[in-house]
Design a protein around this motif. Structure first.
Motif, PDB file in Angstrom:
ATOM      1  N   ILE A  18       7.373  13.961   9.957  1.00  0.00           N
ATOM      2  CA  ILE A  18       6.369  12.980   9.542  1.00  0.00           C
ATOM      3  C   ILE A  18       6.104  13.108   8.042  1.00  0.00           C
ATOM      4  CG2 ILE A  18       3.945  12.320   9.772  1.00  0.00           C
ATOM      5  CD1 ILE A  18       4.196  13.226  12.746  1.00  0.00           C
ATOM      6  N   ASP A  19       5.956  14.348   7.569  1.00  0.00           N
ATOM      7  CA  ASP A  19       5.736  14.558   6.134  1.00  0.00           C
ATOM      8  C   ASP A  19       6.883  13.974   5.316  1.00  0.00           C
ATOM      9  OD1 ASP A  19       3.318  15.889   6.440  1.00  0.00           O
ATOM     10  OD2 ASP A  19       4.257  17.853   6.633  1.00  0.00           O
ATOM     11  N   ASN A  20       8.094  14.167   5.800  1.00  0.00           N
ATOM     12  CA  ASN A  20       9.261  13.636   5.077  1.00  0.00           C
ATOM     13  C   ASN A  20       9.240  12.115   5.040  1.00  0.00           C
ATOM     14  OD1 ASN A  20      10.243  16.224   4.597  1.00  0.00           O
ATOM     15  ND2 ASN A  20      11.530  16.237   6.431  1.00  0.00           N
ATOM     16  N   GLN A  21       8.768  11.513   6.130  1.00  0.00           N
ATOM     17  CA  GLN A  21       8.727  10.048   6.173  1.00  0.00           C
ATOM     18  C   GLN A  21       7.631   9.506   5.247  1.00  0.00           C
ATOM     19  OE1 GLN A  21       8.441   6.420   9.464  1.00  0.00           O
ATOM     20  NE2 GLN A  21       8.680   8.508  10.186  1.00  0.00           N
ATOM     21  N   ILE A  22       6.530  10.242   5.139  1.00  0.00           N
ATOM     22  CA  ILE A  22       5.466   9.819   4.224  1.00  0.00           C
ATOM     23  C   ILE A  22       5.936   9.931   2.778  1.00  0.00           C
ATOM     24  CG2 ILE A  22       3.158  10.403   3.375  1.00  0.00           C
ATOM     25  CD1 ILE A  22       2.467  11.268   6.243  1.00  0.00           C
ATOM     26  N   ALA A  23       6.661  11.001   2.479  1.00  0.00           N
ATOM     27  CA  ALA A  23       7.345  11.166   1.185  1.00  0.00           C
ATOM     28  C   ALA A  23       6.446  10.901  -0.012  1.00  0.00           C
ATOM     29  CB  ALA A  23       8.573  10.255   1.146  1.00  0.00           C
ATOM     30  N   GLY A  24       5.294  11.561  -0.040  1.00  0.00           N
ATOM     31  CA  GLY A  24       4.441  11.471  -1.223  1.00  0.00           C
ATOM     32  C   GLY A  24       3.523  10.276  -1.272  1.00  0.00           C
ATOM     33  N   ARG A  25       3.666   9.357  -0.340  1.00  0.00           N
ATOM     34  CA  ARG A  25       2.764   8.209  -0.316  1.00  0.00           C
ATOM     35  C   ARG A  25       1.395   8.649   0.206  1.00  0.00           C
ATOM     36  NH1 ARG A  25       5.898   4.008   3.259  1.00  0.00           N
ATOM     37  NH2 ARG A  25       6.463   5.939   4.362  1.00  0.00           N
ATOM     38  N   SER A  26       0.389   7.853  -0.043  1.00  0.00           N
ATOM     39  CA  SER A  26      -0.961   8.190   0.389  1.00  0.00           C
ATOM     40  C   SER A  26      -1.556   7.039   1.188  1.00  0.00           C
ATOM     41  CB  SER A  26      -1.848   8.509  -0.818  1.00  0.00           C
ATOM     42  OG  SER A  26      -1.951   7.381  -1.667  1.00  0.00           O
ATOM     43  N   GLY A  27      -2.628   7.344   1.902  1.00  0.00           N
ATOM     44  CA  GLY A  27      -3.309   6.332   2.708  1.00  0.00           C
ATOM     45  C   GLY A  27      -3.368   6.727   4.162  1.00  0.00           C
ATOM     46  N   SER A  28      -3.980   5.892   4.957  1.00  0.00           N
ATOM     47  CA  SER A  28      -4.091   6.167   6.386  1.00  0.00           C
ATOM     48  C   SER A  28      -2.732   5.964   7.054  1.00  0.00           C
ATOM     49  CB  SER A  28      -5.145   5.269   7.029  1.00  0.00           C
ATOM     50  OG  SER A  28      -4.844   3.902   6.795  1.00  0.00           O
ATOM     51  N   VAL A  29      -2.472   6.796   8.073  1.00  0.00           N
ATOM     52  CA  VAL A  29      -1.157   6.851   8.700  1.00  0.00           C
ATOM     53  C   VAL A  29      -1.288   6.543  10.184  1.00  0.00           C
ATOM     54  CG1 VAL A  29       0.857   8.302   9.131  1.00  0.00           C
ATOM     55  CG2 VAL A  29      -0.480   8.627   7.044  1.00  0.00           C
ATOM     56  N   ALA A  30      -0.348   5.766  10.719  1.00  0.00           N
ATOM     57  CA  ALA A  30      -0.314   5.481  12.155  1.00  0.00           C
ATOM     58  C   ALA A  30       1.118   5.183  12.557  1.00  0.00           C
ATOM     59  CB  ALA A  30      -1.228   4.312  12.508  1.00  0.00           C
ATOM     60  N   GLY A  31       1.356   5.175  13.866  1.00  0.00           N
ATOM     61  CA  GLY A  31       2.682   4.911  14.385  1.00  0.00           C
ATOM     62  C   GLY A  31       3.508   6.154  14.594  1.00  0.00           C
ATOM     63  N   HIS A  32       2.993   7.305  14.184  1.00  0.00           N
ATOM     64  CA  HIS A  32       3.757   8.551  14.251  1.00  0.00           C
ATOM     65  C   HIS A  32       3.439   9.384  15.480  1.00  0.00           C
ATOM     66  CE1 HIS A  32      -0.091   9.370  12.581  1.00  0.00           C
ATOM     67  NE2 HIS A  32       0.152  10.572  12.124  1.00  0.00           N
ATOM     68  N   LYS A  33       2.322   9.073  16.159  1.00  0.00           N
ATOM     69  CA  LYS A  33       1.914   9.851  17.327  1.00  0.00           C
ATOM     70  C   LYS A  33       1.337   8.941  18.406  1.00  0.00           C
ATOM     71  CE  LYS A  33       2.373  14.232  15.847  1.00  0.00           C
ATOM     72  NZ  LYS A  33       3.149  15.294  16.532  1.00  0.00           N
ATOM     73  N   LYS A  34       1.460   9.364  19.658  1.00  0.00           N
ATOM     74  CA  LYS A  34       0.690   8.770  20.741  1.00  0.00           C
ATOM     75  C   LYS A  34      -0.737   9.317  20.627  1.00  0.00           C
ATOM     76  CE  LYS A  34       4.734   9.286  23.747  1.00  0.00           C
ATOM     77  NZ  LYS A  34       5.272   9.980  24.940  1.00  0.00           N
ATOM     78  N   SER A  35      -1.696   8.556  21.078  1.00  0.00           N
ATOM     79  CA  SER A  35      -3.090   8.985  21.008  1.00  0.00           C
ATOM     80  C   SER A  35      -3.585   9.472  22.361  1.00  0.00           C
ATOM     81  CB  SER A  35      -3.988   7.832  20.548  1.00  0.00           C
ATOM     82  OG  SER A  35      -3.740   7.487  19.201  1.00  0.00           O
ATOM     83  N   VAL A  36      -4.343  10.552  22.346  1.00  0.00           N
ATOM     84  CA  VAL A  36      -5.137  10.936  23.512  1.00  0.00           C
ATOM     85  C   VAL A  36      -6.407  10.096  23.446  1.00  0.00           C
ATOM     86  CG1 VAL A  36      -6.459  12.775  24.603  1.00  0.00           C
ATOM     87  CG2 VAL A  36      -4.194  13.258  23.660  1.00  0.00           C
ATOM     88  N   VAL A  37      -6.652   9.303  24.481  1.00  0.00           N
ATOM     89  CA  VAL A  37      -7.732   8.324  24.441  1.00  0.00           C
ATOM     90  C   VAL A  37      -8.692   8.525  25.610  1.00  0.00           C
ATOM     91  CG1 VAL A  37      -6.311   6.606  23.254  1.00  0.00           C
ATOM     92  CG2 VAL A  37      -6.385   6.624  25.760  1.00  0.00           C
TER      93      VAL A  37
END
Length: 295
Positions: free
Chosen positions: A126-145
Motif C-alpha cells: 500500500i505504501d508503495n502504491q501511495i508513493a509519496g502522495r498525500s490525502g485520504s486513502v481508500a480502496g486498499h482494505k475491506k472495512s470491519v463495519v
C-alpha cells in the motif's frame, strides 16, 4: 514503536498476543495519527458532516507504519476508549467516494489468516502504491463495519472497491458482480477471523446534522436521521461487545423531533438498499456446502 519494530517483536507470536499489544499501544496513544477528513452527506433537507480517519488503523510512525487488522471486539475496545465509532457499510462507501487516493486493491492468498508477516507485506505494498502522495486513502482494505446483519460471534465486513463501481448509486440489482465491491456486505466469518485484507477505519463520535452537533451513535439509530449514515434503516447494533464502556464526547445537543415524512426524498449520493435475508454471502456459502456434499 515503529511498524518494523512491532513486526520484529511480535512477528512470530500468535494473533492474540500481537493484537493485545496493538490495543495497549493504541490506548496509550501510540498509533499512527493519520488525521481526519470531513465527509458531507445530503439526504433531502438534511445535511450531515461526519469525520472519518484518512487511513485505517496502524501502528508506527510516518515512514514506518504497519496497518493492522483487528477482531471486531478489539477494534471496538479502541473506539470506546477514544470516543469513536466504527463505520457502517454506507459510511465505508462514502469514505471511499470522498477519498483523495482511490487505490487499486492488491489481493493475496490469505496465509493462515492473521499472519503478521503477510499483513506487513500488504501494508508495504500500500505504501508503495501511495508513493509519496498525500490525502485520504481508500480502496486498499475491506472495512470491519457495524450494521443490521450483526449476529453474536460474527464480524461484518464490507468494501474493497474497484475504481468505479458504486453500489448505492447504481439502479441495477446487487447481484450484478460488476456493480459491487470485491467484498459484499457479509456476516459469514466468525469474530475470530481476520486476514491481511481487513482494515479498521474509525469514525468521529460526534457529527453535525444541519449544523447541530449530535452523537454519531444517536444518528445511526434515529428513524429518519439514520439515512445519512445507514443504507438499512436505523442501526440496531451500533457497537460490538467490548470490555470497556464507550467514552461519550460532549457537549452535544438533544436529538431534534423528526415527524414521519410524507414522502421519502431521493438521496443525493445513494439509493437506499435493503440487504437480502439471508445475505448473498450466506446463500453462496450454503451452495458451496451443498456442492461439497454432492462431490
Amino acid at each position: 514503536m515503529r511498524g518494523s519494530e512491532f513486526l520484529a517483536t511480535y512477528g512470530k507470536k500468535p494473533w492474540p498476543a500481537w493484537e493485545l499489544a496493538a490495543v495497549d499501544l493504541a490506548k496509550k496513544g501510540e498509533f499512527v495519527d493519520w488525521g481526519w477528513c470531513e465527509v458531507t452527506i445530503k439526504k433531502g433537507d438534511l445535511t450531515g458532516v461526519l469525520r472519518v480517519q484518512r487511513d485505517v488503523f496502524a501502528i508506527g510512525e510516518q515512514g514506518d507504519v504497519l496497518r493492522l487488522p483487528l477482531s471486531p471486539e478489539r477494534a471496538q475496545e479502541i473506539a470506546n476508549h477514544q470516543g469513536w465509532m466504527l463505520e457502517t457499510p454506507l459510511i465505508s462507501y462514502l469514505a471511499w467516494r470522498a477519498s483523495d487516493l482511490k487505490l487499486t486493491r492488491q489481493a493475496m492468498v490469505p496465509n493462515k489468516g492473521a499472519d503478521l508477516a503477510q499483513i506487513a507485506e500488504h501494508s508495504r505494498a500500500i505504501d508503495n502504491q501511495i508513493a509519496g502522495r498525500s490525502g485520504s486513502v481508500a480502496g486498499h482494505k475491506k472495512s470491519v463495519v457495524v450494521g443490521n446483519l450483526y449476529q453474536p460471534g460474527k464480524v461484518l465486513i464490507f468494501g474493497w472497491y474497484k475504481p468505479e463501481p458504486d453500489l448505492f448509486d447504481d439502479k441495477t440489482a446487487l447481484t450484478n458482480p460488476e456493480r459491487q465491491p470485491r467484498q459484499p456486505y457479509s456476516n459469514v466469518h466468525g469474530n475470530f477471523y481476520l486476514d491481511y485484507s481487513h482494515g479498521i477505519r474509525f469514525v468521529g463520535g460526534t457529527m453535525t446534522v444541519n449544523g447541530q452537533e449530535l452523537l454519531t451513535a444517536d444518528v445511526m439509530q434515529h428513524p429518519q436521521l439514520c439515512a445519512l449514515v445507514s443504507h438499512e434503516g436505523p442501526v440496531r447494533s451500533v457497537r460490538y461487545p467490548a470490555p470497556n464502556k464507550p467514552r461519550v464526547t460532549s457537549p452535544v445537543g438533544p436529538l431534534p423531533p423528526m415527524p414521519p415524512p410524507a414522502s421519502q426524498p431521493n438521496a443525493v449520493y445513494y439509493t437506499p438498499y435493503v440487504p437480502t435475508t439471508p445475505s448473498l454471502a450466506d446463500v453462496g456459502l450454503q451452495k458451496m456446502m451443498q456442492q461439497g456434499k454432492k462431490a
